[in-house]
Design a protein around this motif. Structure first.
Motif, PDB file in Angstrom:
ATOM      1  N   GLY A   1       0.815  -1.220   0.000  1.00 24.87           N
ATOM      2  CA  GLY A   1       0.000   0.000   0.000  1.00 24.87           C
ATOM      3  C   GLY A   1       0.837   1.253   0.000  1.00 24.87           C
ATOM      4  O   GLY A   1       2.058   1.209   0.016  1.00 24.87           O
ATOM      5  N   GLY A   2       0.148   2.351  -0.015  1.00 26.55           N
ATOM      6  CA  GLY A   2       0.843   3.634  -0.081  1.00 26.55           C
ATOM      7  C   GLY A   2       1.216   3.951  -1.507  1.00 26.55           C
ATOM      8  O   GLY A   2       0.378   4.019  -2.383  1.00 26.55           O
ATOM      9  N   GLY A   3       2.481   4.092  -1.748  1.00 32.30           N
ATOM     10  CA  GLY A   3       2.934   4.424  -3.085  1.00 32.30           C
ATOM     11  C   GLY A   3       3.332   5.873  -3.188  1.00 32.30           C
ATOM     12  O   GLY A   3       3.549   6.552  -2.183  1.00 32.30           O
ATOM     13  N   LEU A   4       3.412   6.337  -4.398  1.00 21.51           N
ATOM     14  CA  LEU A   4       3.895   7.681  -4.666  1.00 21.51           C
ATOM     15  C   LEU A   4       2.947   8.374  -5.630  1.00 21.51           C
ATOM     16  O   LEU A   4       2.606   7.827  -6.673  1.00 21.51           O
ATOM     17  CB  LEU A   4       5.294   7.584  -5.288  1.00 21.51           C
ATOM     18  CG  LEU A   4       6.001   8.864  -5.692  1.00 21.51           C
ATOM     19  CD1 LEU A   4       6.284   9.719  -4.463  1.00 21.51           C
ATOM     20  CD2 LEU A   4       7.292   8.529  -6.408  1.00 21.51           C
ATOM     21  N   ASN A   5       2.516   9.568  -5.264  1.00 25.06           N
ATOM     22  CA  ASN A   5       1.661  10.394  -6.118  1.00 25.06           C
ATOM     23  C   ASN A   5       2.352  11.723  -6.350  1.00 25.06           C
ATOM     24  O   ASN A   5       2.960  12.276  -5.439  1.00 25.06           O
ATOM     25  CB  ASN A   5       0.300  10.647  -5.461  1.00 25.06           C
ATOM     26  CG  ASN A   5      -0.478   9.373  -5.275  1.00 25.06           C
ATOM     27  OD1 ASN A   5      -0.763   8.679  -6.243  1.00 25.06           O
ATOM     28  ND2 ASN A   5      -0.799   9.032  -4.039  1.00 25.06           N
ATOM     29  N   GLY A   6       2.230  12.232  -7.565  1.00 21.73           N
ATOM     30  CA  GLY A   6       2.850  13.511  -7.867  1.00 21.73           C
ATOM     31  C   GLY A   6       2.268  14.137  -9.109  1.00 21.73           C
ATOM     32  O   GLY A   6       1.305  13.629  -9.701  1.00 21.73           O
ATOM     33  N   ALA A   7       2.873  15.242  -9.500  1.00 20.88           N
ATOM     34  CA  ALA A   7       2.414  15.978 -10.686  1.00 20.88           C
ATOM     35  C   ALA A   7       3.587  16.748 -11.263  1.00 20.88           C
ATOM     36  O   ALA A   7       4.591  17.003 -10.588  1.00 20.88           O
ATOM     37  CB  ALA A   7       1.294  16.930 -10.316  1.00 20.88           C
TER      38      ALA A   7
END
Length: 192
Positions: A51-57
């Motif tokens: 779970g979790g992970g990485l989110n960005g833009a």
């Protein structure tokens, strides 16, 4: 094949205010559009085991959409992303992503997508295939596009797709972090 669907297909590479997609006709959509940073976004997510992970833009990008009213296959999408503008909300992770382990922004200041084909998949949807170049590596990628509307010389699309990090030598952290990057993009283009 309806003209409004062809208008959707013309932009498969990677959205706008008011109006509905079903009201857009190719004759109305034909032309060249510059992607506006206002109303546009390029977001990504990378999963993680447990779970979790990485989110960005990406905060900086530019591009053009050229819709050919006579032959949808001749339409073009060109997008340039500046990886130095990556943001995750965590400065330590942002610095790591900009390093030579991932984007190597010191030596590779741009990520470029150039469309090679457009194929209709539904009433207001299409798949755009093109060449994505990052860190000096080029690979063919596909993105799903949905026309969201057109009004006042502006056109709006939702674009999604999945890219393998390993194709661009950015697969550090696998298998704990997924090799797959899921993109969720909104593009607003202004005719001109």
């Amino acid at each position: 094949m309806s003209l409004r669907v062809l208008g959707v297909a013309a932009f498969l590479a990677l959205d706008l205010i008011g109006g509905t997609a079903s009201a857009v006709a190719l004759s109305d959509a034909a032309g060249r559009y510059a992607i506006s940073s206002s109303g546009s976004s390029i977001r990504f997510a990378i999963g993680k085991i447990g779970g979790g992970g990485l989110n960005g833009a990406f905060g900086q990008f530019k591009g053009t959409i050229r819709i050919d009213g006579g032959d949808i296959a001749r339409s073009k999408v060109d997008i340039t992303i500046y990886p130095d503008s990556v943001g995750t909300g965590q400065s330590r992770i942002d610095a790591f992503l900009k390093s030579d382990a991932v984007f190597d922004v010191a030596n590779s200041s741009q990520i470029v997508f150039r469309s090679t084909s457009v194929q209709r998949t539904g009433e207001n949807s299409a798949v755009v295939t093109g060449q994505l170049t990052a860190r000096g590596h080029t690979s063919s990628e596909k993105f799903a596009v949905e026309l969201q509307g057109m009004k006042g010389g502006q056109i709006r699309f939702h674009v999604s797709g999945k890219v393998l990090r390993s194709r661009y030598q950015m697969d550090v952290g696998t298998p704990i972090y997924s090799n797959i990057v899921a993109f969720d993009m909104q593009f607003t283009g202004r005719r001109g």
